[in-house]
Design an enzyme around this catalytic site. Sequence first.
Site, mmCIF file in Angstrom:
data_model
loop_
_atom_site.group_PDB
_atom_site.id
_atom_site.type_symbol
_atom_site.label_atom_id
_atom_site.label_comp_id
_atom_site.label_asym_id
_atom_site.label_seq_id
_atom_site.Cartn_x
_atom_site.Cartn_y
_atom_site.Cartn_z
ATOM 1 N N GLU A 177 -13.538 41.613 -53.020
ATOM 2 C CA GLU A 177 -14.640 41.075 -53.829
ATOM 3 C C GLU A 177 -14.682 39.550 -53.819
ATOM 4 O O GLU A 177 -14.074 38.903 -54.672
ATOM 5 C CB GLU A 177 -14.508 41.577 -55.283
ATOM 6 C CG GLU A 177 -15.659 41.126 -56.167
ATOM 7 C CD GLU A 177 -15.506 41.528 -57.625
ATOM 8 O OE1 GLU A 177 -14.380 41.868 -58.053
ATOM 9 O OE2 GLU A 177 -16.510 41.486 -58.354
ATOM 10 N N LYS A 219 -17.133 44.466 -51.907
ATOM 11 C CA LYS A 219 -17.848 44.335 -53.181
ATOM 12 C C LYS A 219 -18.381 42.915 -53.224
ATOM 13 O O LYS A 219 -17.610 41.955 -53.312
ATOM 14 C CB LYS A 219 -16.910 44.612 -54.354
ATOM 15 C CG LYS A 219 -17.542 44.329 -55.716
ATOM 16 C CD LYS A 219 -16.788 45.015 -56.829
ATOM 17 C CE LYS A 219 -17.336 44.690 -58.183
ATOM 18 N NZ LYS A 219 -16.865 45.601 -59.226
HETATM 19 P P1 13P Z 1 -19.858 42.773 -63.394
HETATM 20 O O1 13P Z 1 -20.707 43.898 -62.835
HETATM 21 O O2 13P Z 1 -19.933 42.647 -64.873
HETATM 22 O O3 13P Z 1 -20.072 41.491 -62.644
HETATM 23 O O4 13P Z 1 -18.351 43.173 -63.116
HETATM 24 C C1 13P Z 1 -18.020 43.669 -61.863
HETATM 25 C C2 13P Z 1 -16.637 43.335 -61.548
HETATM 26 O O5 13P Z 1 -15.847 44.194 -61.258
HETATM 27 C C3 13P Z 1 -16.241 41.917 -61.584
HETATM 28 O O6 13P Z 1 -15.013 41.775 -60.969
#
Ligand code: 13P
Length: 340
Positions: A177, A219
């Site tokens: 991510e 992600k």
């Molecule tokens: P949000 O969808 O609130 O951005 O959170 C997703 C997430 O896993 C952030 O690391």
Amino acid sequence: MDKALLSKTAAAMVAHGKGILAADESSGTCETRFKTVNVECTEENRRTYRGLLFGTPGVEQFVSGVILFDETLRQKADDGTPFPQYLAKKGIIPGIKVDKGLVDIPFSQGEKVTEGLDGLSKRLAEYFQLGARFAKWRAVLTIGEAIPSHTCLYANAHALARYAAACQVASIVPMIEPEVLLTGNHTVERCEEVTEAGLRATYAAMAAHNVSLEHVILKTSMVVSGKDCPRQAGVDEVAERTMRVLKRTVPAALPGVVFLSGGQSDVAATAHLNAMAAMKNLPWPLTFSYSRALQNPALAAWRGQAANVGAAQAAFHHRARMNGLASQGKWKDALEKQAA
Ligand code: 13P
């Protein structure tokens, strides 16, 4: 490294019409969220709240996996079943946040790098034993005048790649991510540029660390205007720009791409996903991996009261169903008005 298991897990995470609930807020973040509804952030309240979400009847139709925080992975549902087994019984894959949060990059303008590589392999082996089949590591890129710097892009890409490789060795699917933050007054063009730079650096590092692209889930944030930018890009523009960047940078070998909501409104996050998933000939399945955009209405309905559990579950079910439809490009604004 059990490649068959990795393939099976990755495919199930992005199964048709389903997406992922991010419920891996650290205790600190949980406290911030609970404060908004005047709920004390105790271990038991966190357990009760997560149990409410996971126990929502029928939500497994739309939720393929849940990202847990270390504490939650070790907690039990009301019936005494440990949460990972409780979820697995419903056909939901338990995942685990394994990074240890952000620290400042020395000599930078307040940029961050994610920690958690030391001892990671040992922790992954334990997480696998406890039932986790995928993991998450969040890197953060902030947009500013001269940032993100080369240092920040590469320090974070390097950590993401080392984490991903360690996960695969442990037969746990890495969800990588690299999040470009929504905060700031930057334009959507600048967000596109930075998202592209972040993903390029990330995939160069994946190659350098021999990460198997067939067994990693991306992600990503979407390409959106900064929160304080006077011109806010519309739904179609966000979808077009995001897909252009992803097609340029993300190998087609990936089993799937999921999105974070990043502070977008609940419905905006759904509308954006829907517009992208409705596009033709995409190289990967697209779906959601939202925390706030899935949970906000449920948290607001719950407010820590047992009497509100039904209403909170209905709110969560509704958002999960809306996003499940959006992941197939089948969502419509009018559906928001229908009862869950
Ligand atoms: P949000 O969808 O609130 O951005 O959170 C997703 C997430 O896993 C952030 O690391």
